[in-house]
Write a protein that holds these residues in place. Sequence first.
Motif, mmCIF file in Angstrom:
data_model
loop_
_atom_site.group_PDB
_atom_site.id
_atom_site.type_symbol
_atom_site.label_atom_id
_atom_site.label_comp_id
_atom_site.label_asym_id
_atom_site.label_seq_id
_atom_site.Cartn_x
_atom_site.Cartn_y
_atom_site.Cartn_z
ATOM 1 N N GLY A 58 0.650 -1.386 0.041
ATOM 2 C CA GLY A 58 -0.077 -0.077 0.015
ATOM 3 C C GLY A 58 0.884 1.256 -0.131
ATOM 4 O O GLY A 58 0.372 2.386 -0.093
ATOM 5 N N THR A 59 2.070 1.204 -0.012
ATOM 6 C CA THR A 59 3.107 2.330 -0.017
ATOM 7 C C THR A 59 3.049 3.014 -1.377
ATOM 8 O O THR A 59 3.301 4.050 -1.367
ATOM 9 C CB THR A 59 4.439 2.290 0.377
ATOM 10 N N GLY A 60 2.802 2.272 -2.440
ATOM 11 C CA GLY A 60 2.948 2.695 -3.850
ATOM 12 C C GLY A 60 4.360 2.867 -4.437
ATOM 13 O O GLY A 60 4.457 3.167 -5.302
ATOM 14 N N LYS A 61 5.320 2.303 -3.211
ATOM 15 C CA LYS A 61 6.816 2.224 -4.068
ATOM 16 C C LYS A 61 7.569 1.167 -3.790
ATOM 17 O O LYS A 61 7.157 0.404 -2.710
ATOM 18 C CB LYS A 61 7.486 3.463 -3.349
ATOM 19 N N LYS A 62 8.491 0.807 -4.605
ATOM 20 C CA LYS A 62 9.175 -0.272 -4.408
ATOM 21 C C LYS A 62 10.806 0.067 -4.676
ATOM 22 O O LYS A 62 11.197 1.136 -5.282
ATOM 23 C CB LYS A 62 9.224 -1.401 -5.393
ATOM 24 N N ILE A 63 11.813 -0.757 -4.027
ATOM 25 C CA ILE A 63 13.287 -0.077 -3.971
ATOM 26 C C ILE A 63 13.794 -0.638 -5.467
ATOM 27 O O ILE A 63 13.278 -1.900 -5.822
ATOM 28 C CB ILE A 63 14.030 -0.923 -3.113
ATOM 29 N N ARG A 64 14.517 -0.062 -6.112
ATOM 30 C CA ARG A 64 15.219 -0.490 -7.356
ATOM 31 C C ARG A 64 16.241 -1.477 -7.129
ATOM 32 O O ARG A 64 16.693 -1.732 -6.074
ATOM 33 C CB ARG A 64 16.102 0.766 -8.062
ATOM 34 N N LEU A 65 16.467 -2.253 -8.180
ATOM 35 C CA LEU A 65 17.072 -3.507 -8.100
ATOM 36 C C LEU A 65 18.644 -3.222 -7.705
ATOM 37 O O LEU A 65 19.402 -3.684 -6.960
ATOM 38 C CB LEU A 65 17.142 -4.424 -9.370
ATOM 39 N N LEU A 66 19.322 -1.969 -8.519
ATOM 40 C CA LEU A 66 20.802 -1.740 -8.227
ATOM 41 C C LEU A 66 20.989 -0.813 -6.871
ATOM 42 O O LEU A 66 21.686 -1.231 -6.274
ATOM 43 C CB LEU A 66 20.970 -0.770 -9.265
ATOM 44 N N ALA A 67 19.684 -0.341 -6.378
ATOM 45 C CA ALA A 67 19.879 0.258 -5.238
ATOM 46 C C ALA A 67 19.696 -0.836 -3.815
ATOM 47 O O ALA A 67 20.504 -0.668 -3.166
ATOM 48 C CB ALA A 67 18.603 1.097 -4.752
ATOM 49 N N ARG A 68 18.955 -1.972 -4.143
ATOM 50 C CA ARG A 68 19.037 -3.186 -3.450
ATOM 51 C C ARG A 68 20.579 -3.872 -3.514
ATOM 52 O O ARG A 68 21.045 -4.365 -2.494
ATOM 53 C CB ARG A 68 18.224 -4.027 -3.639
ATOM 54 N N MET A 69 21.115 -3.718 -4.642
ATOM 55 C CA MET A 69 22.329 -4.631 -4.616
ATOM 56 C C MET A 69 23.530 -3.914 -4.102
ATOM 57 O O MET A 69 24.468 -4.216 -3.392
ATOM 58 C CB MET A 69 22.816 -4.529 -5.964
#
Length: 74
Positions: A58-69
Amino acid sequence: MWADPNVRAVLVLLAFAAAYVLYALIWPFTHCGACGGGKRTAPQSQGRYWRKCGRCGGTGKKIRLLARMFGRNP
Protein backbone atom coordinates in the motif's frame (compact mmCIF):
# COMPACT_ATOMS: atom_id res chain seq x y z
CA MET A 1 41.85 6.34 -30.53
CA TRP A 2 38.74 8.54 -30.32
CA ALA A 3 37.94 8.08 -34.00
CA ASP A 4 37.28 4.37 -33.63
CA PRO A 5 33.48 3.85 -33.53
CA ASN A 6 33.78 0.79 -31.30
CA VAL A 7 35.68 2.73 -28.62
CA ARG A 8 33.11 5.52 -28.73
CA ALA A 9 30.23 3.04 -28.44
CA VAL A 10 31.79 1.36 -25.41
CA LEU A 11 32.47 4.73 -23.76
CA VAL A 12 28.89 5.87 -24.36
CA LEU A 13 27.53 2.62 -22.88
CA LEU A 14 29.80 2.96 -19.85
CA ALA A 15 28.65 6.56 -19.36
CA PHE A 16 24.98 5.49 -19.47
CA ALA A 17 25.64 2.65 -17.02
CA ALA A 18 27.44 4.97 -14.61
CA ALA A 19 24.62 7.51 -14.86
CA TYR A 20 22.02 4.84 -14.09
CA VAL A 21 23.97 3.57 -11.07
CA LEU A 22 24.21 7.13 -9.75
CA TYR A 23 20.49 7.65 -10.43
CA ALA A 24 19.58 4.46 -8.55
CA LEU A 25 21.70 5.47 -5.56
CA ILE A 26 20.27 8.99 -5.35
CA TRP A 27 16.64 7.96 -5.92
CA PRO A 28 16.40 4.34 -4.67
CA PHE A 29 12.59 4.08 -4.92
CA THR A 30 10.37 3.70 -7.97
CA HIS A 31 6.62 3.32 -8.27
CA CYS A 32 5.13 -0.10 -7.75
CA GLY A 33 4.34 -1.74 -11.07
CA ALA A 34 1.55 -3.86 -9.67
CA CYS A 35 -0.65 -1.06 -8.33
CA GLY A 36 0.65 1.85 -10.41
CA GLY A 37 2.24 3.69 -7.53
CA GLY A 38 -0.60 3.48 -5.04
CA LYS A 39 -3.42 4.28 -7.44
CA ARG A 40 -5.43 1.09 -6.91
CA THR A 41 -8.94 2.35 -6.19
CA ALA A 42 -12.43 1.11 -6.80
CA PRO A 43 -14.62 3.31 -9.03
CA GLN A 44 -17.25 3.82 -6.31
CA SER A 45 -14.78 4.53 -3.49
CA GLN A 46 -14.24 8.25 -4.28
CA GLY A 47 -10.46 7.90 -4.19
CA ARG A 48 -10.11 5.71 -1.08
CA TYR A 49 -8.07 2.55 -1.26
CA TRP A 50 -10.13 -0.59 -1.26
CA ARG A 51 -7.24 -2.92 -0.41
CA LYS A 52 -3.50 -2.82 -0.02
CA CYS A 53 -1.27 -3.95 -2.84
CA GLY A 54 0.34 -7.34 -2.25
CA ARG A 55 3.73 -6.25 -3.56
CA CYS A 56 4.28 -2.87 -1.92
CA GLY A 57 1.89 -3.13 1.03
CA GLY A 58 0.00 0.00 0.00
CA THR A 59 2.96 2.38 -0.01
CA GLY A 60 3.00 2.69 -3.81
CA LYS A 61 6.77 2.40 -4.04
CA LYS A 62 9.40 -0.29 -4.37
CA ILE A 63 13.17 -0.25 -4.18
CA ARG A 64 15.18 -0.40 -7.41
CA LEU A 65 17.27 -3.50 -8.10
CA LEU A 66 20.59 -1.64 -8.24
CA ALA A 67 19.81 0.25 -5.04
CA ARG A 68 19.11 -3.07 -3.33
CA MET A 69 22.37 -4.50 -4.70
CA PHE A 70 24.33 -1.57 -3.27
CA GLY A 71 22.72 -1.91 0.15
CA ARG A 72 20.19 0.96 0.05
CA ASN A 73 17.45 -1.08 1.75
CA PRO A 74 15.07 1.00 3.84
